[in-house]
Enzyme design. Structure first.
Site, PDB file in Angstrom:
ATOM      1  N   GLU A 163       0.716  -1.330  -0.046  1.00 14.99           N
ATOM      2  CA  GLU A 163       0.045   0.067  -0.076  1.00 14.99           C
ATOM      3  C   GLU A 163       0.577   1.308  -0.049  1.00 14.99           C
ATOM      4  O   GLU A 163       0.365   2.093   0.691  1.00 14.99           O
ATOM      5  CB  GLU A 163      -1.143  -0.065   0.882  1.00 14.99           C
ATOM      6  CG  GLU A 163      -1.756  -1.111   1.162  1.00 14.99           C
ATOM      7  CD  GLU A 163      -2.840  -1.195   2.511  1.00 14.99           C
ATOM      8  OE1 GLU A 163      -2.621  -0.268   3.369  1.00 14.99           O
ATOM      9  OE2 GLU A 163      -3.725  -1.955   2.324  1.00 14.99           O
ATOM     10  N   GLU A 284      -5.962 -10.789  -1.393  1.00 16.63           N
ATOM     11  CA  GLU A 284      -6.833 -10.816   0.012  1.00 16.63           C
ATOM     12  C   GLU A 284      -8.129 -10.840  -0.561  1.00 16.63           C
ATOM     13  O   GLU A 284      -8.833  -9.829   0.121  1.00 16.63           O
ATOM     14  CB  GLU A 284      -6.333  -9.647   0.553  1.00 16.63           C
ATOM     15  CG  GLU A 284      -4.922  -9.498   0.832  1.00 16.63           C
ATOM     16  CD  GLU A 284      -4.587  -8.248   1.605  1.00 16.63           C
ATOM     17  OE1 GLU A 284      -5.482  -7.607   2.143  1.00 16.63           O
ATOM     18  OE2 GLU A 284      -3.277  -7.861   1.602  1.00 16.63           O
TER      19      GLU A 284
HETATM   20  C1  XIL Z   1      -5.791  -6.757   8.574  1.00 16.75           C
HETATM   21  C2  XIL Z   1      -6.129  -8.188   9.413  1.00 16.75           C
HETATM   22  O1  XIL Z   1      -6.705  -9.001   8.908  1.00 16.75           O
HETATM   23  C3  XIL Z   1      -6.645  -7.510  10.627  1.00 16.75           C
HETATM   24  O2  XIL Z   1      -6.762  -8.583  11.619  1.00 16.75           O
HETATM   25  C4  XIL Z   1      -6.144  -6.532  11.422  1.00 16.75           C
HETATM   26  O3  XIL Z   1      -6.617  -5.846  12.574  1.00 16.75           O
HETATM   27  C5  XIL Z   1      -5.822  -5.405  10.279  1.00 16.75           C
HETATM   28  O4  XIL Z   1      -5.210  -5.736   9.214  1.00 16.75           O
HETATM   29  N1  XIL Z   1      -5.054  -5.251   3.912  1.00 16.75           N
HETATM   30  C6  XIL Z   1      -3.953  -5.792   4.089  1.00 16.75           C
HETATM   31  C7  XIL Z   1      -4.052  -6.750   5.275  1.00 16.75           C
HETATM   32  O5  XIL Z   1      -3.013  -5.724   3.428  1.00 16.75           O
HETATM   33  O6  XIL Z   1      -2.873  -6.702   6.240  1.00 16.75           O
HETATM   34  C8  XIL Z   1      -5.358  -6.230   6.411  1.00 16.75           C
HETATM   35  O7  XIL Z   1      -5.192  -7.291   7.284  1.00 16.75           O
HETATM   36  C9  XIL Z   1      -6.284  -5.993   5.491  1.00 16.75           C
HETATM   37  C10 XIL Z   1      -6.359  -5.088   4.573  1.00 16.75           C
END
Ligand code: XIL
Length: 393
Positions: A163, A284
């Site tokens: 990001e 994701e």
């Molecule tokens: C999220 C996790 O799933 C949560 O448990 C944590 O509180 C916050 O992060 N994008 C990403 C991930 O790259 O690392 C994130 O994961 C979700 C959004």
């Protein structure tokens, strides 16, 4: 003679009935077809898992049956691995990585450089003021090198930078503590340090909303700059936090949802990165089932609790599940039609119970974004994925 024939007919009928019942019960109790087998030879099927996964009686069998790859959800992030300078805490992550490897699951490293879940000490000088560039670079190198060497041979792929692109219209890079401490070249240095730490590891750039053309252009610019500077980036991770758009308060049975992004946009995104020389992964994937007017995945976004944005607490309506299944079907269909361009499809969690979307953008929601419901049963989304992978109906 006639009695004998009658008896034979009776026995046959009974046999048939028993067979039929057997078949039916067999079908009901038979586990869902394995996703990873359906995808074999085309792309890897993965899921994010947390520290509880090895002991979770629902998640564990699903993992073993359907997935070929896992991404530790939080355990490989900087705050988990180096909470204080020089103090590396690998135990929890090691346990999860070893659990996965013992089952033949590939482990995806997420993530070395990010602006969230990264302790403040990285960016502070001894006197509490802002860190100088040289120190920040040294800390970046130490973190990347120590973590990648610790997992060398066990974690063979890393989201090196997560990001780094801005969501602000007209702005290229996100204003992060790393950017402030080092300058725009922190991304290049991260890839250089990663390459030096483990030359055999796959190195990725990972971000959300790359389906939006302007942000996709920012990513293409970044990748071109990195390549021109000699950095190796093996693939791009599309986070793929997708959503159904329902006006709050609308009845999903009568109001059609609008999915974001649409299938054509997702496919174009894949084609654009491939044309620039980069394979992609859906890293994701989830499909938010609840109403709301935000999209993307800025984890820092915190909204006040609004019950009207949490309407499916006792179950997700069939129309919503069907709309969600169409999105999953589209993603897996794209992956199937472009096996040379899409390397992996990973969902961010296994069952709806574990999704981060239950707590974002406000805590305590009951969301339904994944392939398996809270009881571990395959949802319409699962069958849409399976149909896309097998071409069967
Ligand atoms: C999220 C996790 O799933 C949560 O448990 C944590 O509180 C916050 O992060 N994008 C990403 C991930 O790259 O690392 C994130 O994961 C979700 C959004």
């Amino acid at each position: 003679m006639r009695r004998q024939q009658h008896l034979i007919r009776l026995v046959l009928a009974a046999g048939l009935a028993a067979g039929l019942i057997g078949c039916l019960t067999d079908r009901a109790s038979r586990p869902a077809p394995a996703l990873r087998a359906a995808a074999r030879g085309r792309c890897l099927i993965g899921a994010a898992i947390d520290a509880q996964a090895p002991d979770d009686p629902l998640v564990r069998p699903l993992l073993e049956r359907h997935f070929a790859s896992v991404t530790p959800d939080n355990l490989l992030k900087p705050d988990a691995l180096q909470p204080r300078e020089g103090e590396f805490t690998f135990d929890q992550a090691d346990r999860l990585v070893d659990f996965a490897r013992a089952r033949g699951l590939a482990v995806e490293g997420h993530t070395l450089v990010w602006h969230h879940q990264t302790p403040d000490w990285f960016f502070k000088a001894a006197d509490g003021g802002p860190v100088d560039r040289a120190t920040a670079l040294r800390r970046l190198e130490t973190h990347i090198t120590t973590v990648m060497r610790h997992y060398q041979g066990r974690v063979c792929a890393w989201d090196v930078v997560n990001e780094a692109l801005s969501d602000v219209p007209g702005e290229y890079l996100r204003e992060t503590p790393w950017l402030r401490a080092i300058g725009a070249d922190y991304i290049l240095w991260a890839f250089r340090f990663a390459q030096a730490a483990d030359p055999t590891a796959e190195l990725y750039y990972n971000d959300y909303n790359l389906e939006i053309p302007s942000k996709r252009d920012q990513a293409l610019r970044l990748l071109a700059d990195l390549r021109a500077a000699g950095a190796r980036v093996n693939a791009v991770g599309l986070q793929a936090h997708y959503t159904l758009r329902w006006p709050a308060g609308a009845d999903p049975e009568t109001t059609p949802s609008e999915a974001w992004p649409d299938a054509a946009t997702i496919e174009q995104t894949v084609l654009d990165f491939h044309a620039a020389g980069f394979p992609v992964m859906f890293t994701e994937l989830d499909v938010n089932a609840l109403p709301g007017d935000y999209n993307g995945a800025e984890v820092g976004l915190r909204l006040a609790t609004r019950p009207e944005l949490d309407p499916f607490r006792t179950g997700c309506p069939p129309a919503v599940l069907a709309a969600q299944a169409r999105v999953y079907g589209a993603v897996f269909d794209i992956a199937c039609r472009h096996p040379d361009k899409v390397r992996r499809v990973s969902t961010w969690g296994v069952t709806d119970a574990q999704s981060w979307l239950n707590n974002w953008p406000f805590p305590g929601r009951v969301n339904h974004p994944l392939l398996f419901d809270r009881a571990g049963r395959p949802k319409p989304a699962f069958f849409a994925a399976w149909r896309a992978l097998t071409g069967r109906h």
